[in-house]
Design a protein around this motif. Structure first.
Motif: not given
Length: 811
Positions: A509-511, A604-615, A621-625
């Motif tokens: 996160p934040l990298s 298979v699921g939907v997650v809450a939005d998260a500031r993983l790239t920058s605060i 848009l995010m995709v988790y694989v």
């Protein structure tokens, strides 16, 4: 020349007779000139000094522009090679990309950062090795032995500064490389708007075996050295012509229009451009503090001069000319200013050391900041200007004084000083105005920082440990081997006492953004240029529980979904789901990366939005694989613990060594440290402005007190007469406070107008607060006004001594 020496000795005697005044001026100027010089040294080192490369004005950074998208992109390797082959504006060009690597062959396995670079990189930068040689274009050839150039830090830490390291073989990701050189200790690599020392070595890019396509894969930095006389605009024009040819090739490969252009920027601008506004604003802030201090000292000097008008009158009666008296007043102030400036150099040195030690890591070139000849010349100039500003009022008062009236006054007092009072009021209004403007900016930065700290990040960093891992790539070239190692690692870590969750992730996160791909819902046949893009993260099933990211619908993926003959399971963020399937339930839907031929993904699921790239920025848009869909030899572990995360490191090291001693463990740190680093720049800037704002307010408050006290002392006879004629003491007190507060009120109004005028400059430095926020502006104005009026009241109360009988006796 004789009278100059006499005046100098006389001025020194006069100052020795008034040590408190001399000490006050010297100390005030030393602190403010020192702080101003320290800030200027940062501005000089970061913005004004040329980069530490030979003929650095010829260096440029090159990026690509894809017309179908907004913004600039890093460079595609194929595009770059086409430029290098055909461009005539450049003396040399180079591309490079830092990547994690596993180092073995000299002690324990270690994760390091290796830069894959063109062999011409050091020709572009004009950097030579301190030992051996640097990379050359020949090192890019497939028929040449693989070579590596290491940095001074790796040479010292890993090889004990062994001068015979050249020729030694080391294994990078399991592949043997021969060390051919060691770089100088002061080498810095331009990277992402920084000059970074956080790299360990360089190897040559070998395009024949590492070839990428002509579409996408914009991953590399590129720099060039222009030929003498060629401007960046001329180079850009030539590259744009070449980009037309590249676009034709990319269009054919993509089966849709691809229109490319280029951006050529002076390298110095690309490195320091983002810091320019903040640093100049900081210099303006400390300059305002210096001006407030000079204004206050000028008032103090004027008060002292008025008290010595009789002395000046006697000197005049004994034959001293008006010019001689003015020169002597100026000489006193210049002596004090020179002394303050000399001490200020030491203050600047100490302040600069503190600034550099506490500076955030994203402040470019801070390691190059020093008190050089330009900074010392600036300090001397500031000392002279400050001395003249402080001397101006005393000199003006002596030049305009009525010496005969002063002599007639004898010991009873000096003449009326209405002109002096008006001048003090003007200077006081200036001090208050500058203080208000500075404090409004400080308040805006403070509110901005507070809101940034309190923003909902969408993930929790509390008690989470981040650990970088690098497998030796040649031994784990096959994906099943990599997955087996990661699976064993996660299973063993999950079994440790006190572990609440453990996961791998392709990017912490934040990298940064990581891998960005097009996304298209099933059946969407639009050209990729019309599709949205999303950040992809390759993670383990426990990722969301470890980081506290809420799963809004559906579930996380499971090990049962590893079958290769089915679409990969994926979780998407809520904005991604809304973008691809507005108003629909996304669970069970399928999407691809815009390539109709690939098997794609199933939600298979939907997650809450998260500031993983920058605060600070709105999350993309995010995709988790799942990590088993695309594994890499390097990854990062995230481990949620019940207690201190750092206490878990010995157990993690043991687990990794048991799996394979040649797996390298890189940097380990609490995830909270990454969060702190993400806001460190704003915190640093806010703290400096808070310090400057507090100093400005204190100096202005002292000025208000001094001016009011002096005014009361000059008007004490008038006030006694008013009381003798029937006025109540409270009425006289209210009149004094009201009249003394007028400059404060004028200063507040002017300062508020100044704050509004600077709004456009400050806006880009703020988060979630308007540059002209009325609440902040009103709060600061009321606060400064209240402090000013209260100070006037205190000074008036302490200075008033009502005795109407004495006034009548004088009459």
């Amino acid at each position: 020349m004789g009278h100059i020496g006499f005046d100098l000795r006389d001025a020194l005697k006069s100052l020795r007779r008034d040590p408190s005044y001399a000490a006050t001026v010297i100390l005030t100027l030393a602190l403010t000139i020192g702080a101003t010089t320290a800030v200027f040294s940062i501005v000089n080192g970061v913005l004004l000094e040329p980069l530490a490369y030979r003929e650095s004005h010829r260096l440029v950074a090159v990026r690509e522009i894809w017309r179908q998208f907004s913004g600039q992109l890093e460079v595609n390797e194929q595009h770059f090679e086409y430029w290098r082959e055909h461009a005539a504006s450049f003396e040399s060009l180079a591309q490079y990309i830092p990547l994690p690597a596993n180092l073995t062959g000299s002690g324990e396995a270690a994760q390091i950062t290796i830069v894959r670079a063109s062999g011409s990189l050091f020709d572009v930068l004009q950097v030579t090795a301190s030992i051996g040689r640097t990379l050359t274009p020949d090192d890019e050839r497939e028929d040449r032995p693989r070579t590596a150039v290491i940095t001074d830090s790796l040479w010292r830490q890993r090889f004990g500064a062994d001068p015979t390291v050249v020729g030694r073989s080391i294994a990078l990701d399991g592949t043997p490389h021969t060390v051919v050189g060691v770089l100088p200790g002061d080498f810095r690599l331009p990277r992402g708007g920084q000059l970074t020392a956080k790299v360990d070595g360089f190897v040559a890019i070998r395009m024949a075996s590492e070839r990428v396509g002509w579409v996408g894969d914009h991953n590399n930095d590129a720099i060039g050295r222009l030929k003498p006389g060629v401007t960046p605009d001329e180079a850009r024009a030539e590259l744009d012509v070449l980009q037309t040819e590249v676009s034709a090739i990319a269009t054919e490969q993509a089966h849709e229009p691809v229109t490319l252009a280029s951006a050529v920027t002076p390298l110095a601008e690309s490195v320091v451009g983002r810091s320019r506004r903040g640093l100049l604003l900081l210099l303006a802030a400390i300059g305002a503090v210096l001006l407030i201090a000079c204004s206050n000292l000028a008032n103090l000097g004027l008060t002292r001069t008025i008290g010595r008008l009789r002395e000046a009158a006697i000197r005049s009666a004994l034959g001293a000319s008006g010019a001689r008296l003015v020169w002597r007043a100026v000489l006193e102030q210049m002596l004090l200013s020179a002394t303050g400036g000399a001490i200020g150099i030491w203050v600047a040195w100490a302040t600069l050391a503190l600034f550099v030690r506490t500076a955030p890591v994203d402040l470019p070139r801070v390691n190059e900041v020093t008190l050089d000849a330009r900074v010392l010349a600036f300090a001397a100039a500031v000392s002279i200007v400050a001395g003249l500003l402080v001397a101006m009022l005393p000199a003006w008062r002596i030049a305009g004084g009525d010496v005969q009236a002063a002599l007639r006054a004898g010991g009873a007092g000096t003449t009326s000083d209405r002109g002096g009072l008006r001048t003090r009021a003007v200077l006081l209004a200036l001090q208050v105005a500058l203080s208000v403007t500075l404090l409004v900016v400080t308040a805006l930065l403070s509110v901005s920082f507070t809101r940034l700290l309190n923003v909902d990040r969408g993930f929790s960093a509390e008690r989470v440990l981040a650990v970088d891992i690098a497998l030796p790539a040649n031994r784990y070239a096959e994906e099943p081997a990599r997955l087996a190692a990661y699976d064993r690692m996660l299973a063993a870590i999950h079994a440790l006492p006190g572990v609440e969750g453990a996961t791998t992730t392709s990017m912490l996160p934040l990298s940064g953004q990581g891998q960005v791909n097009f996304i298209a819902a099933d059946g969407d046949i639009r050209p990729r240029s019309e599709l949205p893009t999303a950040n992809f993260r390759f993670v383990a099933p426990d990722y969301f529980r470890t980081l506290g990211i809420a799963v809004r619908r559906g579930r996380s993926f499971t090990d049962a979904e590893r079958a290769p003959d089915r679409p990969a399971p994926a979780l998407v963020s809520e904005p991604t789901a809304a973008r691809l399937w507005p108003g629909q339930d996304p669970v069970g839907k399928r999407f691809s990366r815009g390539n109709q031929d690939e098997q794609g993904f199933e939600v298979v699921g939907v997650v809450a939005d998260a500031r993983l790239t920058s605060i600070e920025r709105t999350p993309p848009l995010m995709v988790y694989v799942p990590y088993w869909w695309r594994s890499r030899p390097s990854t990062s572990l995230l481990i949620k613990t019940q207690g201190d995360p750092a206490a878990l490191m010995p157990a993690i090291r043991r687990i990794v060594r048991e799996i394979d001693p040649e797996i390298a463990i890189g940097q380990s740190r609490p995830l909270e440290r990454l969060v702190d680093a993400a806001v460190a720049g704003r915190r640093y800037q806010m703290q400096l402005f808070l310090a400057f704002g507090a100093v400005a307010l204190v100096i202005a408050t002292v000025g208000v007190y001094a001016v009011t006290s002096h005014g009361v002392s000059r008007r004490r006879r008038e006030m006694n007469i008013r009381v003798a004629l029937g006025a109540r003491a409270s009425q006289v007190f209210a009149m004094v406070v009201r009249q003394s507060s007028l400059p404060v009120a004028v200063g507040v109004v002017i300062g508020a107008a100044g704050a509004l005028a600077t709004g456009g400059i400050v806006a880009s430095l703020l988060y979630d607060v308007r540059a002209r926020d009325p609440l902040v502006l009103a709060a600061v104005s009321v606060f400064v006004g209240a402090v000013g009026i209260a100070t006037c009241a205190i000074a008036a109360r302490q200075g008033m001594a009502i005795n109407p009988a004495s006034a009548l006796r004088e009459e």
